[in-house]
Design an enzyme around this catalytic site. Structure first.
Site, short mmCIF file in Angstrom:
data_model
loop_
_atom_site.label_atom_id
_atom_site.label_comp_id
_atom_site.label_asym_id
_atom_site.label_seq_id
_atom_site.Cartn_x
_atom_site.Cartn_y
_atom_site.Cartn_z
N ARG A 265 46.35 36.48 17.12
CA ARG A 265 47.68 36.15 16.59
C ARG A 265 48.37 37.39 16.06
O ARG A 265 49.58 37.52 16.14
CB ARG A 265 47.54 35.11 15.48
CG ARG A 265 48.86 34.72 14.85
CD ARG A 265 48.68 33.74 13.70
NE ARG A 265 48.17 32.46 14.14
CZ ARG A 265 47.11 31.84 13.61
NH1 ARG A 265 46.46 32.38 12.62
NH2 ARG A 265 46.72 30.70 14.07
N TYR A 266 47.60 38.31 15.49
CA TYR A 266 48.16 39.55 14.93
C TYR A 266 47.70 40.70 15.81
O TYR A 266 46.53 40.77 16.20
CB TYR A 266 47.66 39.74 13.50
CG TYR A 266 47.89 38.54 12.62
CD1 TYR A 266 49.17 38.21 12.19
CD2 TYR A 266 46.83 37.71 12.26
CE1 TYR A 266 49.39 37.09 11.41
CE2 TYR A 266 47.04 36.59 11.48
CZ TYR A 266 48.32 36.28 11.05
OH TYR A 266 48.52 35.17 10.29
N ARG B 56 44.34 42.80 15.15
CA ARG B 56 43.05 42.17 14.86
C ARG B 56 42.87 40.87 15.63
O ARG B 56 43.84 40.14 15.87
CB ARG B 56 42.87 41.93 13.35
CG ARG B 56 44.02 41.20 12.66
CD ARG B 56 44.22 41.84 11.28
NE ARG B 56 45.09 41.06 10.40
CZ ARG B 56 46.41 41.22 10.36
NH1 ARG B 56 47.01 42.06 11.18
NH2 ARG B 56 47.13 40.52 9.50
N CYS C 168 28.68 24.83 10.59
CA CYS C 168 28.63 25.36 9.23
C CYS C 168 27.35 24.83 8.59
O CYS C 168 26.81 23.83 9.04
CB CYS C 168 29.83 24.91 8.41
SG CYS C 168 31.36 25.64 9.03
N CYS D 184 33.04 21.63 4.37
CA CYS D 184 34.03 21.43 3.31
C CYS D 184 34.96 20.32 3.75
O CYS D 184 35.46 20.33 4.87
CB CYS D 184 34.85 22.70 3.10
SG CYS D 184 33.84 24.18 2.96
N CYS E 272 38.46 21.32 5.04
CA CYS E 272 38.46 22.39 6.07
C CYS E 272 39.71 22.35 6.95
O CYS E 272 40.11 21.31 7.44
CB CYS E 272 37.23 22.23 6.95
SG CYS E 272 37.17 23.43 8.28
N ARG F 263 39.91 23.73 9.86
CA ARG F 263 39.52 23.52 11.26
C ARG F 263 38.71 22.23 11.40
O ARG F 263 37.94 22.06 12.35
CB ARG F 263 38.70 24.72 11.78
CG ARG F 263 39.49 26.00 11.86
CD ARG F 263 39.03 26.96 12.96
NE ARG F 263 39.93 28.10 13.04
CZ ARG F 263 39.72 29.27 12.43
NH1 ARG F 263 38.62 29.47 11.74
NH2 ARG F 263 40.60 30.24 12.53
N ASP G 107 45.94 24.29 3.83
CA ASP G 107 46.65 24.03 5.09
C ASP G 107 46.88 22.54 5.30
O ASP G 107 46.13 21.71 4.80
CB ASP G 107 45.86 24.59 6.27
CG ASP G 107 45.84 26.11 6.27
OD1 ASP G 107 46.91 26.71 6.04
OD2 ASP G 107 44.76 26.69 6.49
N ASP H 119 49.69 29.77 5.38
CA ASP H 119 49.67 29.92 6.84
C ASP H 119 50.71 28.97 7.41
O ASP H 119 50.60 27.75 7.25
CB ASP H 119 48.26 29.60 7.38
CG ASP H 119 47.90 30.52 8.53
OD1 ASP H 119 48.74 30.68 9.44
OD2 ASP H 119 46.78 31.06 8.52
N LYS I 18 50.39 34.10 8.69
CA LYS I 18 50.26 34.05 7.23
C LYS I 18 51.40 34.83 6.58
O LYS I 18 51.74 35.91 7.06
CB LYS I 18 48.94 34.69 6.81
CG LYS I 18 47.70 33.96 7.26
CD LYS I 18 46.48 34.66 6.68
CE LYS I 18 45.17 34.03 7.13
NZ LYS I 18 44.91 34.26 8.58
C1 LIG Z 1 43.88 34.75 9.06
C2 LIG Z 1 43.73 35.34 10.37
C3 LIG Z 1 43.42 36.70 10.51
C4 LIG Z 1 43.18 37.59 9.34
O1 LIG Z 1 44.35 37.84 8.64
P1 LIG Z 1 44.37 38.90 7.46
O2 LIG Z 1 45.70 38.70 6.84
O3 LIG Z 1 44.18 40.24 8.09
O4 LIG Z 1 43.23 38.57 6.57
C5 LIG Z 1 43.36 37.21 11.78
N1 LIG Z 1 43.57 36.44 12.87
C6 LIG Z 1 43.89 35.14 12.76
C7 LIG Z 1 44.14 34.37 13.99
C8 LIG Z 1 43.98 34.54 11.51
O5 LIG Z 1 44.26 33.23 11.41
S1 SF4 Z 2 36.30 25.77 5.46
FE1 SF4 Z 2 35.59 24.81 7.37
S2 SF4 Z 2 34.87 26.51 8.64
FE2 SF4 Z 2 34.97 27.25 6.51
S3 SF4 Z 2 32.90 26.91 5.68
FE3 SF4 Z 2 34.15 25.11 5.14
S4 SF4 Z 2 33.74 23.66 6.81
FE4 SF4 Z 2 33.09 25.65 7.54
#
Ligand SMILES: *Cc1c(COP(=O)(O)O)cnc(C)c1O
Ligand code: SF4
Length: 327
Positions: free
Chosen positions: A73-74, A77, A86, A90, A93, A95, A253, A290, A297
């Site tokens: 996305r960025y 990175r 996991c 959580c 979560c 995801r 989120d 986000d 973000k």
């Molecule tokens: C959150 C996230 C990151 C990391 O973002 P930082 O602001 O650098 O911590 C990188 N890639 C994706 C897809 C993300 O959702």
């Molecule tokens: S937030 Fe989601 S991915 Fe992260 S540790 Fe908890 S359950 Fe696992």
């Protein structure tokens, strides 16, 4: 989805949809915690299937996934989703809906590595999931060794909750692997309340630090768990005292099934500005949001997030405005 109304809804209905698991370590900690702070984070609640307003993919991972298991996305990175498991799940979560099927994860790791190899702008690789530390040491060693061989990747980051929920996972072999990595390794620990910082947990973190791993933390602002500046200041100070730098405090989120954990933005901002008056600068995480559907973000500060009469407006990294449906 609301076909539960004719018969009584049970917790089994929740866990049939969203995975439930805790470790023996966590179970013991939860047993000792009379405040319920830990239990609420990990034990299912019927609210998870009555909340219908959230999104299955709240931060739009799929819109930025050129190949399965990799999110880019960025520019500089890339996120490698190496595991859909996991140690404990959580309930809030983000995801949540994706951790039910392991297919989009790990399977295509070689394709993901080829993608990173072919994209010289990728300066940092983030291992995420699920929890990357659910992989075996051998599997992790293989991934880390492949990533560090890519010349243009300068930094490796690991997002994990393992030291908190399963501290014995930080074993000597893992420490060796990280210690021997030729590139800097950053570990971002997911932790939400000081009650998660048991002695075993701080010990696991100190092992990582001794291996030369830099430790940061991320927390989610959660209703009924850590939504006060007192609770947060205690957590952030304890983290810093353990040489872990608070990095992000996430606005929860808009994931399906987690509405009962969300703190509205107005309250979130108030808590964070109170926190700012209480603690040292090194204890302050950035309050981050986000933007739904993959716009990335942004700090939840006035510069990016503002309110008009009807709703919240967010300006993304490209200067585009989005509406945010939270009250
Ligand atoms: C959150 C996230 C990151 C990391 O973002 P930082 O602001 O650098 O911590 C990188 N890639 C994706 C897809 C993300 O959702
Ligand atoms: S937030 Fe989601 S991915 Fe992260 S540790 Fe908890 S359950 Fe696992």
């Amino acid at each position: 989805m609301n076909n539960f109304s004719h018969q009584e809804t049970t917790i089994d209905d929740v866990t049939n949809i969203y995975r439930f698991k805790v470790t023996p370590f966590l179970e013991n900690l939860i047993h000792q915690d009379t405040s319920g702070t830990l239990k609420k984070q990990f034990y299912p609640s019927l609210n998870e299937i009555t909340d219908e307003d959230g999104l299955a993919d709240p931060i739009g991972d799929r819109n930025h996934s050129p190949i399965p298991g990799l999110v880019h996305r960025y520019t500089d990175r890339a996120l490698l989703l190496v595991s859909s498991e996991c140690f404990a799940y959580c309930r809030f979560c983000f995801r949540k809906c994706m951790l039910t099927d392991s297919a989009p994860f790990s399977a295509k790791i070689t394709d993901a590595l080829t993608y990173i190899q072919n994209h010289e702008e990728i300066w940092e690789v983030i291992l995420s999931g699920g929890d990357p530390l659910t992989l075996s040491n051998d599997a992790l060693a293989e991934i880390i060794s492949a990533v560090q061989k890519i010349n243009h990747v300068a930094v490796i980051r690991i997002h994990t909750r393992a030291p908190v929920v399963n501290p014995s996972r930080i074993d000597n072999r893992l420490i060796d692997i990280l210690h021997n990595c030729k590139k800097p390794v950053y570990c971002v620990l997911h932790i939400n309340h000081v009650r998660e910082l048991a002695p075993e947990v701080t010990h696991a973190c100190s092992m990582l630090l001794s291996a030369g791993v830099s430790m940061l933390s991320q927390s989610v602002l959660l209703r009924g768990i850590n939504d006060s500046s007192e609770i947060l200041s205690t957590l952030m100070r304890q983290l810093v005292q353990n040489r872990i730098k608070p990095y992000y405090l996430h606005n929860c989120d808009l994931a399906k099934g987690n509405a009962h954990f969300r703190v509205d933005l107005e309250t979130g901002r108030k808590i964070v500005s109170e926190l700012r008056t209480k603690v040292s600068g090194i204890c302050l995480p950035t309050f981050i949001l986000d933007i739904p559907h993959g716009f990335g973000k942004v700090p939840a500060s006035q510069e990016y997030v503002s309110r008009n009469d009807h709703c919240w407006q967010i300006i993304d990294g490209m200067g585009k405005t989005h509406q945010f449906p939270q009250t």
